[in-house]
Write a protein that holds these residues in place. Structure first.
Motif, short mmCIF file in Angstrom:
data_model
loop_
_atom_site.label_atom_id
_atom_site.label_comp_id
_atom_site.label_asym_id
_atom_site.label_seq_id
_atom_site.Cartn_x
_atom_site.Cartn_y
_atom_site.Cartn_z
N TYR A 143 0.86 -1.19 0.00
CA TYR A 143 0.00 0.00 0.00
C TYR A 143 0.89 1.23 0.00
O TYR A 143 2.04 1.18 0.43
CB TYR A 143 -0.89 0.03 1.25
N PHE A 144 0.30 2.34 -0.45
CA PHE A 144 1.03 3.61 -0.49
C PHE A 144 0.23 4.69 0.23
O PHE A 144 -0.86 4.40 0.73
CB PHE A 144 1.34 3.95 -1.96
N VAL A 145 0.79 5.91 0.24
CA VAL A 145 0.17 6.97 1.05
C VAL A 145 -1.30 7.19 0.68
O VAL A 145 -2.15 7.39 1.56
CB VAL A 145 0.98 8.28 0.93
N GLY A 146 -1.60 7.15 -0.61
CA GLY A 146 -2.99 7.32 -1.04
C GLY A 146 -3.92 6.29 -0.40
O GLY A 146 -5.05 6.60 -0.03
N ASP A 147 -3.41 5.08 -0.23
CA ASP A 147 -4.21 4.02 0.41
C ASP A 147 -4.39 4.30 1.90
O ASP A 147 -5.45 4.02 2.46
CB ASP A 147 -3.53 2.66 0.19
N ILE A 156 -4.52 7.25 3.23
CA ILE A 156 -5.51 8.32 3.32
C ILE A 156 -6.91 7.73 3.23
O ILE A 156 -7.80 8.03 4.02
CB ILE A 156 -5.29 9.35 2.20
N PHE A 157 -7.09 6.83 2.26
CA PHE A 157 -8.40 6.22 2.09
C PHE A 157 -8.76 5.37 3.31
O PHE A 157 -9.91 5.36 3.75
CB PHE A 157 -8.45 5.37 0.81
N GLU A 178 -10.15 7.54 5.98
CA GLU A 178 -11.52 7.92 5.64
C GLU A 178 -12.48 6.76 5.92
O GLU A 178 -13.56 6.94 6.47
CB GLU A 178 -11.53 8.28 4.14
N ASP A 207 0.03 19.44 5.77
CA ASP A 207 -0.62 18.64 6.81
C ASP A 207 -1.09 17.25 6.37
O ASP A 207 -1.74 16.56 7.14
CB ASP A 207 -1.78 19.41 7.45
N ILE A 208 -0.75 16.85 5.16
CA ILE A 208 -1.25 15.55 4.70
C ILE A 208 -0.65 14.43 5.56
O ILE A 208 -1.36 13.57 6.07
CB ILE A 208 -0.96 15.34 3.20
N ASN A 259 9.04 14.49 5.44
CA ASN A 259 10.06 14.21 4.44
C ASN A 259 11.50 14.54 4.86
O ASN A 259 12.41 13.75 4.61
CB ASN A 259 9.69 14.94 3.14
#
Lengths: 457, 212
Positions: B59-63, B65-66, B69, B104-105, B181
């Protein structure tokens, strides 16, 4: 010919050689400084200079005097004046003066259909008023706010353009025309759906994300057009979202529209320069498929592997860890430069650059940067034997006019007209004036188009 | 009762439709609060799977985030049957992006994963000066301080913040983790934090180690 002019010609030729796949006389060297770091180096206030770019000349002059670079250092397109005049949410100045991009959402998930039907209309009517509070007002205030901002933007560009001209004339930097655009998926993510929003959309409404990326692609190709006619223009595309996606998602959502964009820009005679942000090591085979001599500046990864896979077809750059300039000794910094040159320089297809640009001057960066740049300047030279395989560059295919005409004709927007659409509506314009009016009308349509898309990326 | 193991797996697979379908029919049975707490725990275990898959590079950061949610939606669905009894918190974290930085992500991902692991999180927001951290430490007496930043200038601000916490005499009462980072082992030592990470899932594990 003055020294600066001949130096500029010599440097320009190094880039031209590279962009056509030839081995240059030496490896071009870039500066590591952002404008922010340059202002700090000149001992001035970041916020104040950003607000009054006329004062930036002294900043550029000091940095250009003290540091070696083949291309002009610094530069920005994030001027606080026009963002402030528009009540910007996507770009605001932080407390230290650095311009930053908070995670914003200009478009709702329910608006994809409208966006797909006419991206430019949806941007103007729905998205911009959400991103810019001064455009969320009555029509008259809105018109005035946009006019003020566009005027401010034009003035800031003229001021920095003038400074760049002076620096080029004085220090003999390479003169290569350039522009910038954004990859379609990144464009949808950055200001419209946000990092968080689009990460949900690809799971909930995947087909709409694909369609939206396809719909915006022509607009982002047009945005990347080089403003002057040139055989050697470079359009920069910073790559953003791909490393944060699973490979299967990348292949479905991110890559196809981007590939089309880069291929088309290449057909327009442009060398595309990618800032390959974060970790793209999973995607090297994809990157290989891009047109020959695409420039790729890597932030992260294995330089050996990249050289092996891409180094004959494309132009590699980056990898030098900026943090080392801040924290390392002079010796460590030079060793790192040597290590990268040993891997990446053989056979050409290489420009020296850092993995990212510096925003501050902490630690030993000033001394280390000078040492590294000097090292690469002195040691990054190619022999006659290494350049023996160079060939006379063939004229490039350039279908710019045709491609742009097609994009303009298919814009499908209330707010954008081609000249022929315009003159049909404006019969009051005497026909004998058409030939002089047309370039002006077209020019300002494009000026506003570029400004609008600039506000979204 | 819900098949807890299957629910955990669905959360791990980020199959939102399935998770919400299961939870909706669960809520419709008007379950006891105790059962509801078990369902929450199953969802939280699913988040642990997500964290593991992230660490493995599947999984990656987008995952992530989801996933955050998805968990929020799951908890909201369960709210009507959760009652008002407070469950024991795993610990508390005061979290913020340091002065000069507006990103802030990463912070938000860390926040949602901490909450999923049962921490109480006090999120200060972005561009937060040292005083904001200090005031909150005095107010809520957290176990952990999390400082986030993306720009290299954030490192300087993190150091200033740690120094100010020391000066306020509060350093010994908290553990400090920095994330984002630009953070590295060297930067961590220089800043005077207890730990650093560029990986939210790993960060949560570090925090869990501190409150055991």
């Amino acid at each position: 010919m003055s020294d600066a002019v001949s130096l500029s010609n010599e440097r320009t030729q190094m880039y031209k050689d590279l962009y056509r796949g030839n081995v240059p006389t030496r490896i071009p060297v870039s500066s590591a400084f952002t404008l922010d770091a340059m202002i700090l180096y000149a001992g001035m206030d970041i916020a104040e200079i950003y607000w009054d770019m006329t004062k930036a000349e002294a900043v550029f002059d000091k940095v250009c005097q003290d540091f070696f670079s083949d291309s002009m250092p610094g530069g920005t397109r994030r001027y606080p004046s026009f963002y402030q005049l528009l009540g910007s949410k996507p770009f605001i100045m932080g407390s230290t003066g650095t311009m930053q991009h908070p995670n914003v959402m200009g478009m709702g998930p329910e608006e994809y259909d409208e966006f797909i039907a006419s991206p430019y209309d949806c941007i103007i009517e729905k998205i911009l008023p959400r991103l810019y509070t001064e455009l969320d007002s009555d029509p008259f205030s809105r018109a005035l706010a946009l006019a003020k901002a566009a005027r401010a933007h034009g003035e800031e560009m003229a001021t920095t353009g003038m400074i760049a001209g002076k620096m080029r004339a004085k220090y003999g930097f390479a003169a290569i025309p350039g522009n910038a655009t954004t990859a379609p998926y990144d464009f949808m993510a950055d200001f419209f759906r946000s990092f968080t929003g689009i990460s949900k959309d690809i799971r909930r409404i995947p087909d709409k994300v694909v369609e939206a990326c396809d719909a915006i692609t022509p607009i982002l190709i047009k945005k990347g057009k080089i403003p002057v006619k040139s055989e050697y223009g470079v359009t920069v595309i910073p790559l953003h979202m791909a490393p944060y996606m699973r490979t299967q998602d990348f292949e479905k959502f991110w890559w196809p529209s981007f590939k089309k964009q880069v291929d088309t820009l290449s057909e327009m005679g442009i060398n595309v320069s990618l800032f390959v942000e974060h970790d793209f090591m999973r995607y090297l085979d994809h990157l290989y498929e891009l047109p020959e001599n695409t420039i790729m500046r890597f932030e992260y990864g294995d330089p050996k592997l990249v050289k092996e896979k891409l180094g004959k077809k494309h132009i590699i750059s980056g990898f030098y860890p900026l943090m080392l300039l801040h924290t390392g000794t002079k010796e460590q910094c030079i060793d790192k430069a040597k290590e990268l040159l040993d891997i990446l320089a053989p056979g050409g297809h290489f420009m020296f650059d850092f993995d990212k640009n510096a925003f501050d001057l902490s630690g030993n960066i000033v001394e280390n940067l000078k040492a590294v740049q000097e090292y690469v300047y002195l040691n990054g030279r190619y022999s006659e034997a290494e350049r023996a395989g160079n060939t006379e560059p063939k004229p490039r295919v350039n279908r710019t006019d045709e491609i742009i005409a097609e994009i303009d004709a298919n814009m499908n927007s209330k707010y954008f007209s081609t000249w022929s659409q315009y003159k049909e509506k404006h019969t009051e314009l005497f026909e004998r004036l058409h030939s002089v009016a047309a370039p002006k009308i077209e020019k300002f349509e494009d000026v506003m188009f570029n400004f609008i898309i600039n506000l979204c990326s | 009762m819900v098949d807890l193991k299957a629910l955990t797996e669905s959360v791990g697979e980020l199959d939102e439709e399935k998770v919400l379908e299961v939870l909706d029919s669960f809520v419709a049975t008007n379950p006891s609060e105790e059962d509801a707490q078990q369902v929450v725990a199953a969802c939280q275990s699913g988040m642990a799977i997500v964290g593991d898959l992230y660490e493995k590079g599947e999984y990656f950061v987008g995952d992530l985030i989801f996933a955050g949610e998805l968990l929020t939606n799951a908890i909201n669905t369960l709210k009507p049957v959760l009652g008002s009894t407070n469950t024991a918190s795993a610990g508390s974290v005061v979290l913020g992006t340091v002065a000069g930085d507006l990103h802030d992500i990463g912070k938000n991902i860390f926040k949602s994963m901490c909450e999923a692991a049962g921490f109480t999180v006090y999120d200060l927001g972005i561009d937060q000066p040292a005083e904001a951290f200090i005031d909150k430490i005095k107010e809520v007496k957290p176990n952990i301080i999390g400082m986030s930043g993306v720009l290299t200038l954030a490192l300087e601000a993190m150091k200033d913040t740690v120094d100010a916490i020391k000066e306020a005499g509060l350093r010994d009462s908290v553990k400090i983790i920095i994330g984002g980072n630009p953070v590295t082992k060297e930067a961590c030592a220089q800043i005077g934090a207890d730990a650093f990470t560029t990986n939210a899932a790993e960060g949560v594990k570090i925090c869990q180690g501190w409150v055991k």
